[in-house]
Write a protein that holds these residues in place. Structure first.
Motif, PDB file in Angstrom:
ATOM      1  N   UNK A 187      13.856  47.860 -10.483  1.00  0.00           N
ATOM      2  CA  UNK A 187      13.799  46.570 -11.171  1.00  0.00           C
ATOM      3  C   UNK A 187      14.838  46.468 -12.289  1.00  0.00           C
ATOM      4  N   UNK A 188      15.306  47.586 -12.785  1.00  0.00           N
ATOM      5  CA  UNK A 188      16.255  47.583 -13.899  1.00  0.00           C
ATOM      6  C   UNK A 188      17.706  47.501 -13.450  1.00  0.00           C
ATOM      7  N   UNK A 189      17.966  47.683 -12.162  1.00  0.00           N
ATOM      8  CA  UNK A 189      19.357  47.713 -11.673  1.00  0.00           C
ATOM      9  C   UNK A 189      20.039  46.375 -11.897  1.00  0.00           C
ATOM     10  N   UNK A 190      19.346  45.266 -11.601  1.00  0.00           N
ATOM     11  CA  UNK A 190      19.978  43.946 -11.763  1.00  0.00           C
ATOM     12  C   UNK A 190      20.246  43.644 -13.237  1.00  0.00           C
ATOM     13  N   UNK A 191      19.375  44.094 -14.134  1.00  0.00           N
ATOM     14  CA  UNK A 191      19.609  43.885 -15.568  1.00  0.00           C
ATOM     15  C   UNK A 191      20.809  44.698 -16.044  1.00  0.00           C
ATOM     16  N   UNK A 192      20.926  45.898 -15.521  1.00  0.00           N
ATOM     17  CA  UNK A 192      22.071  46.738 -15.861  1.00  0.00           C
ATOM     18  C   UNK A 192      23.364  46.104 -15.347  1.00  0.00           C
ATOM     19  N   UNK A 243      21.027  48.929  -5.559  1.00  0.00           N
ATOM     20  CA  UNK A 243      19.584  48.656  -5.524  1.00  0.00           C
ATOM     21  C   UNK A 243      18.915  49.514  -4.458  1.00  0.00           C
ATOM     22  N   UNK A 244      19.535  49.601  -3.297  1.00  0.00           N
ATOM     23  CA  UNK A 244      18.981  50.436  -2.221  1.00  0.00           C
ATOM     24  C   UNK A 244      18.956  51.905  -2.636  1.00  0.00           C
ATOM     25  N   UNK A 245      20.012  52.352  -3.261  1.00  0.00           N
ATOM     26  CA  UNK A 245      20.071  53.743  -3.702  1.00  0.00           C
ATOM     27  C   UNK A 245      19.018  54.040  -4.766  1.00  0.00           C
ATOM     28  N   UNK A 246      18.836  53.098  -5.699  1.00  0.00           N
ATOM     29  CA  UNK A 246      17.827  53.293  -6.739  1.00  0.00           C
ATOM     30  C   UNK A 246      16.430  53.319  -6.136  1.00  0.00           C
ATOM     31  N   UNK A 247      16.211  52.479  -5.129  1.00  0.00           N
ATOM     32  CA  UNK A 247      14.915  52.470  -4.455  1.00  0.00           C
ATOM     33  C   UNK A 247      14.669  53.793  -3.732  1.00  0.00           C
TER      34      UNK A 247
END
Length: 195
Positions: free
Chosen positions: A112-117, A37-41
């Motif tokens: 926002x899509x990381x947790x769904x993935x 999540x941090x990396x995606x942000x």
């Protein structure tokens, strides 16, 4: 007697954290989710900076200060993900992380899509675990069924076959006695008609 001996301040803590494998799996997988999540942000911010730079033609990135982590998963969703993680067997922890990383690099999702993935990877792993458990269960049933059926077949066959009491003449009996076989085909036993 000193007060330190009463309160036991000088003793090292004897409590060693005894975590179960399930707790370790949940912690490991949730740490991976937080990291991704941090990396995606971070990647999303970099993309936004590049877009602004292209749009305005000026780089003001050195002026902008970002909060450490602005996106956080809701507590309800976090509890659901932890519950899903607790159903993952420890031997699947590594493959789940690898699959999650592969999908992250493949899709480059928004924050926002990381947790769904992550949820989809956990569901995929849970289904695979369920399929393997069913296959093991069927294999166990097959093995126990085969053992009982083979023992019954062996028992039935022993009760029916008596090799020394036979009315059917065979070629080997004729050869052993040294007699000429009667008119019959050598590969077929002789059957007599009962009148």
């Amino acid at each position: 007697m000193s007060l330190a001996s009463w309160f036991r301040w000088n003793e090292p803590p004897h409590r060693i954290s005894q975590r179960t494998p399930t707790e370790m799996v949940v912690e490991t997988l949730m740490m991976e989710l937080n990291w991704q999540t941090k990396q995606a942000e971070k990647q999303q911010r970099e993309r936004e900076n590049e877009y602004r730079k292209i749009k305005t033609g000026v780089d003001y990135g050195w002026l902008v200060s970002y909060p450490k982590q602005s996106y956080d998963i809701s507590p309800g969703e976090r509890l659901q993900l932890e519950d899903m993680c607790s159903k993952i067997h420890p031997s699947y922890c590594g493959p789940v992380i690898l699959r999650f990383r592969q999908l992250i690099t493949e899709y480059e999702p928004e924050v926002q899509e990381v947790s769904r993935l992550f949820r989809s990877v956990l569901q995929e792993a849970a289904e695979k675990i369920k399929e393997e458990e069913e296959a093991k269960k069927l294999a166990r049933q097959w093995n126990t069924k085969n053992k009982t059926s083979l023992s019954l077949t062996t028992f039935k066959s022993r009760s029916r076959i008596s090799p020394f009491i036979s009315d059917i003449k065979t070629i080997s009996e004729d050869v052993e006695r040294g007699t000429q076989p009667t008119r019959r085909i050598w590969s077929m036993p002789e059957f007599r008609n009962a009148k």
